[in-house]
Motif scaffolding. Structure first.
Motif, PDB file in Angstrom:
ATOM      1  N   ALA A 543      15.355  -2.718  30.998  1.00  0.00           N
ATOM      2  CA  ALA A 543      16.484  -3.134  30.348  1.00  0.00           C
ATOM      3  C   ALA A 543      16.437  -4.668  29.803  1.00  0.00           C
ATOM      4  N   VAL A 544      17.206  -4.952  28.797  1.00  0.00           N
ATOM      5  CA  VAL A 544      17.355  -6.003  28.103  1.00  0.00           C
ATOM      6  C   VAL A 544      18.281  -6.979  29.333  1.00  0.00           C
ATOM      7  N   SER A 545      17.953  -7.964  29.502  1.00  0.00           N
ATOM      8  CA  SER A 545      18.763  -8.841  30.450  1.00  0.00           C
ATOM      9  C   SER A 545      19.437 -10.088  29.690  1.00  0.00           C
ATOM     10  N   SER A 546      18.392 -10.919  28.820  1.00  0.00           N
ATOM     11  CA  SER A 546      19.267 -12.006  28.264  1.00  0.00           C
ATOM     12  C   SER A 546      18.244 -12.324  26.992  1.00  0.00           C
ATOM     13  N   ALA A 547      18.717 -13.197  26.175  1.00  0.00           N
ATOM     14  CA  ALA A 547      18.046 -13.697  25.165  1.00  0.00           C
ATOM     15  C   ALA A 547      17.820 -15.126  25.199  1.00  0.00           C
ATOM     16  N   LEU A 548      16.661 -15.828  24.789  1.00  0.00           N
ATOM     17  CA  LEU A 548      16.509 -17.139  25.303  1.00  0.00           C
ATOM     18  C   LEU A 548      16.571 -17.628  23.580  1.00  0.00           C
ATOM     19  N   CYS A 549      17.564 -18.613  23.416  1.00  0.00           N
ATOM     20  CA  CYS A 549      17.531 -19.320  22.056  1.00  0.00           C
ATOM     21  C   CYS A 549      17.307 -20.754  22.072  1.00  0.00           C
ATOM     22  N   ALA A 550      16.538 -21.229  20.840  1.00  0.00           N
ATOM     23  CA  ALA A 550      16.166 -22.516  20.723  1.00  0.00           C
ATOM     24  C   ALA A 550      16.672 -23.066  19.586  1.00  0.00           C
ATOM     25  N   THR A 551      17.548 -24.155  19.743  1.00  0.00           N
ATOM     26  CA  THR A 551      18.023 -25.027  18.385  1.00  0.00           C
ATOM     27  C   THR A 551      16.839 -25.531  17.654  1.00  0.00           C
ATOM     28  N   ALA A 552      16.609 -25.024  16.379  1.00  0.00           N
ATOM     29  CA  ALA A 552      15.496 -25.304  15.732  1.00  0.00           C
ATOM     30  C   ALA A 552      15.742 -25.134  14.228  1.00  0.00           C
ATOM     31  N   ILE A 553      16.882 -25.063  13.800  1.00  0.00           N
ATOM     32  CA  ILE A 553      17.006 -24.827  12.243  1.00  0.00           C
ATOM     33  C   ILE A 553      18.293 -25.481  12.018  1.00  0.00           C
ATOM     34  N   THR A 554      18.550 -25.717  10.446  1.00  0.00           N
ATOM     35  CA  THR A 554      20.024 -25.946  10.263  1.00  0.00           C
ATOM     36  C   THR A 554      20.725 -24.519  10.284  1.00  0.00           C
ATOM     37  N   ALA A 555      22.043 -24.639  10.261  1.00  0.00           N
ATOM     38  CA  ALA A 555      22.760 -23.463  10.205  1.00  0.00           C
ATOM     39  C   ALA A 555      22.202 -22.364   9.329  1.00  0.00           C
ATOM     40  N   ALA A 556      22.336 -21.096   9.739  1.00  0.00           N
ATOM     41  CA  ALA A 556      21.788 -20.116   9.028  1.00  0.00           C
ATOM     42  C   ALA A 556      22.724 -19.809   7.641  1.00  0.00           C
ATOM     43  N   THR A 557      21.992 -19.516   6.512  1.00  0.00           N
ATOM     44  CA  THR A 557      22.904 -19.068   5.487  1.00  0.00           C
ATOM     45  C   THR A 557      22.781 -17.632   5.130  1.00  0.00           C
ATOM     46  N   ASP A 558      21.715 -16.977   5.361  1.00  0.00           N
ATOM     47  CA  ASP A 558      21.030 -15.729   5.243  1.00  0.00           C
ATOM     48  C   ASP A 558      21.862 -14.737   6.341  1.00  0.00           C
ATOM     49  N   ALA A 559      22.763 -13.750   5.892  1.00  0.00           N
ATOM     50  CA  ALA A 559      23.471 -13.039   6.771  1.00  0.00           C
ATOM     51  C   ALA A 559      22.409 -12.267   7.809  1.00  0.00           C
ATOM     52  N   GLY A 560      21.286 -12.026   7.094  1.00  0.00           N
ATOM     53  CA  GLY A 560      20.396 -11.447   7.974  1.00  0.00           C
ATOM     54  C   GLY A 560      20.550  -9.773   7.786  1.00  0.00           C
ATOM     55  N   ARG A 561      19.341  -8.993   8.020  1.00  0.00           N
ATOM     56  CA  ARG A 561      19.239  -7.659   7.931  1.00  0.00           C
ATOM     57  C   ARG A 561      18.961  -7.081   9.286  1.00  0.00           C
ATOM     58  N   THR A 562      19.325  -5.763   9.602  1.00  0.00           N
ATOM     59  CA  THR A 562      19.192  -5.007  10.792  1.00  0.00           C
ATOM     60  C   THR A 562      17.762  -4.183  10.781  1.00  0.00           C
ATOM     61  N   VAL A 563      16.976  -4.446  11.750  1.00  0.00           N
ATOM     62  CA  VAL A 563      15.624  -3.616  11.773  1.00  0.00           C
ATOM     63  C   VAL A 563      15.779  -2.720  12.764  1.00  0.00           C
ATOM     64  N   TRP A 564      15.971  -1.490  12.742  1.00  0.00           N
ATOM     65  CA  TRP A 564      16.081  -0.553  13.809  1.00  0.00           C
ATOM     66  C   TRP A 564      14.586   0.182  14.058  1.00  0.00           C
TER      67      TRP A 564
END
Length: 619
Positions: A543-564
């Motif tokens: 099971a997923v427990s957590s996500a590790l995020c690193a501050t590395a970019i300027t604020a995202a401008t792309d809303a993104g896409r979902t990959v199933w």
């Protein structure tokens, strides 16, 4: 060292087994600067210039004693050659003379075997073992090893430290040297490696740590690649390689040999030489990028399913010398050279053929001679790094595998000094046209495999407190971002394609506070803040427990896409990066994207495993 592993394994089980003897050597140029690193499939020096390992094996410090009888009696040593627990030949020729011979051969590096026993051996070497080098009298084996390292590196020859055996005796058999931990603890093995890596840290021409030689079966147990138990060579080499780089010497290449033998060599029983095939689906990701080299061994009398035995223990499987040139090339590619031949895969790395060789007494027209010519052609065609076994031998022993032989009076003979059918092939090999010059840095992909425990490849995160206690954690190497996940199996894929990302801080996400839109309706979503990218994750069981995020970019401008990817693979065309989670569905962002979130569900019959990821274009 040439493997007569399973022949002698069977000898322990079935008396009467015999094995074909083996030995051999390889290459040189002094104008280069250490430390070395890797760029894709190439090894480069400190200036980014291609450094092709043209190497020879100088054996002896790992032992030549066969394991019975008086150690002072030459008859009780392999081929009658008693090394005296130090590199062979120092009784016959001055150290500088032997090293000059390596330069004459065209070598630029030497694989220098040692045993764990040698590291702690306080008994001075016999005067007779250093008769041609009286300055070494009274030295311990390790002190002699030190002087050999100094002489080699002073002559511009790189040294690769090779943990060849646990005990100071001839490899290979059921003799306590089958695995890194068969006659010692894992802790002792790791401690010895840290000691040796630190010992030569200030010498930039000590270039590599070859972690263990010819990992193979004991009487009862096979080694494996990824099972997570005491026989897991993948896990042991991953851990020790990371420890060397983090705690002892960050400059060394970490060299991991494939598995040399599994199974019982009897027709009707499963047996094979896996070599590097397991790396196609489970490869190393070290905490320092650009330091991994894979290696493999090939001899004519062994085969992909042949142990090399004659008589008892000899199976009907073909030996390498029985294969046609085309079939031999195909097998060598399948079992080893594919690692360097498929750019951009998670396993892509240089491949060093760190042992090959042939008997100089092989008869004219024999299959041994044909094999050697064919194998040299393969090395030349692949522009492969190589090391011949062995470089040094005694002239009168009847062991004709060496490249340079010295008699009791110190006179040299061999491939450079008279009739030797190998001379033409050797000269073709060391003078062959190969890639030279500057090698530009290349982007790469690497895998995370927290299959059986933490897999934190980030030096930054290894220095931080436990960021999800009780969970198995995985984190990409510094500068890389997570780009793919598997639906089950817990695997991840990292990359620095498009560009590497430095980062200033990290955050562990365990809830939906940063979810900006419902990109996976009905699913729980762990999403990074707007200026962060996913660089790791943790799991509890599946099971997923957590996500590790690193501050590395300027604020995202792309809303993104979902990959199933809960019902099938969803990856870019060509599945770049290779098979990083064999047998499991996978999702993967494009090379110009980053992962910003993970979605999963806790619905009945689900296992809270990743079902979808949010991919955003890099700003």
């Amino acid at each position: 060292m040439r493997l007569f592993l399973v022949p002698l394994l069977l000898a322990a089980l079935l008396p009467g087994t015999t094995a074909t003897p083996a030995t051999a050597a390889p290459t040189a140029e002094p104008q280069w600067s250490g430390p070395l690193s890797t760029r894709g499939r190439w090894i480069v020096d400190a200036d980014g210039q291609r450094f092709k390992l043209k190497s020879g094996n100088w054996h002896g410090a790992s032992g030549t004693w066969n394991g019975s009888g008086d150690t002072a009696d030459n008859a009780n040593h392999h081929a009658g050659e008693n090394s005296g627990r130090i590199p062979l030949g120092l009784d016959r020729a001055p150290l500088a003379t032997i090293v000059a011979g390596f330069r004459d051969l065209g070598l630029n590096s030497v694989r220098l075997p040692f045993s764990n026993e040698m590291v702690r051996d306080s008994v001075p070497v016999a005067d007779s073992a250093v008769a041609a080098n009286p300055q070494l009298r009274g030295s311990t084996p390790l002190q002699v090893y030190d002087r050999v390292v100094t002489e080699l590196t002073g002559a511009g020859i790189g040294v690769i430290l090779n943990n060849h055996t646990n005990t100071t005796r001839w490899c290979c058999a059921v003799d306590g040297n089958e695995r890194w931990n068969t006659s010692q603890s894992v802790q002792q093995w790791e401690d010895d490696w840290l000691f040796m890596a630190r010992r030569y840290r200030d010498n930039p021409r000590v270039i590599g740590a070859d972690l263990y030689n010819e990992v193979r079966r004991t009487i009862l147990d096979d080694p494996n690649w990824g099972w997570g138990n005491a026989h897991d060579w993948f896990a042991a080499s991953q851990r020790t390689g990371d420890r060397i780089l983090a705690e002892a010497n960050p400059n060394l290449l970490i060299i991991v040999e494939g598995i040399n033998w599994t199974g019982i060599p009897v027709d009707g029983f499963a047996h094979e030489r896996p070599t590097l095939r397991p790396a196609r689906t489970l490869s190393h990701t070290l905490i320092r990028s650009g330091k991994l080299v894979y290696s493999a061994h090939f001899y004519d009398y062994t085969g992909p399913n042949h142990s090399g035995a004659t008589g008892t223990g000899e199976t009907t499987d073909p030996r390498y010398r029985d294969l046609s040139p085309a079939d031999l090339a195909a097998v060598v590619h399948r079992d080893a050279l594919f690692v360097a031949a498929e750019p951009g895969s998670h396993f892509t790395a240089p491949v060093w053929i760190s042992e090959f060789g042939v008997d100089a007494n092989a008869a004219d027209g024999s299959r041994q001679r044909a094999w050697f010519e064919n194998f040299v052609n393969i090395l030349i065609s692949a522009d492969a790094d190589f090391a011949y076994w062995p470089t040094v031998g005694w002239a009168e022993s009847g062991n004709e595998w060496g490249l340079l032989f010295f008699d009791a009076a110190g006179r040299r003979s061999g491939v450079l000094d008279g009739p030797d059918w190998r001379s033409g092939a050797w000269q073709r090999l060391v003078t062959a046209t190969s890639r030279q010059g500057y090698v530009a840095p290349v982007p790469s992909r690497s895998m995370l495999s927290p299959d059986n425990g933490d897999f934190i490849a980030s030096a930054t995160m290894r220095a931080q407190p436990d960021w999800d206690s009780g969970a198995r954690k995985a984190a990409c190497p510094d500068g890389r971002r997570l780009i793919g996940l598997s639906h089950t199996g817990n695997r991840g894929l990292c990359t620095d394609f498009t560009r590497a990302l430095g980062w200033s801080s990290y955050q562990v996400v365990k809830d939906e506070r940063y979810v900006s839109r419902d990109w996976a309706s009905g699913y729980t979503k762990f999403q990074c803040p707007a200026t962060s990218v996913l660089v790791g994750y943790s799991v509890r069981g599946a099971a997923v427990s957590s996500a590790l995020c690193a501050t590395a970019i300027t604020a995202a401008t792309d809303a993104g896409r979902t990959v199933w990817f809960d019902r099938g693979d969803n990856r870019p065309s060509g599945a770049p990066g290779g098979e990083f989670a064999s047998g499991h569905y996978k999702g993967q962002c494009g090379d110009d994207e980053y992962m910003a979130g993970i979605a999963w569900t806790g619905r009945i019959f689900s296992s809270r495993t990743p079902d979808a990821i949010l991919c955003r274009r890099l700003p």
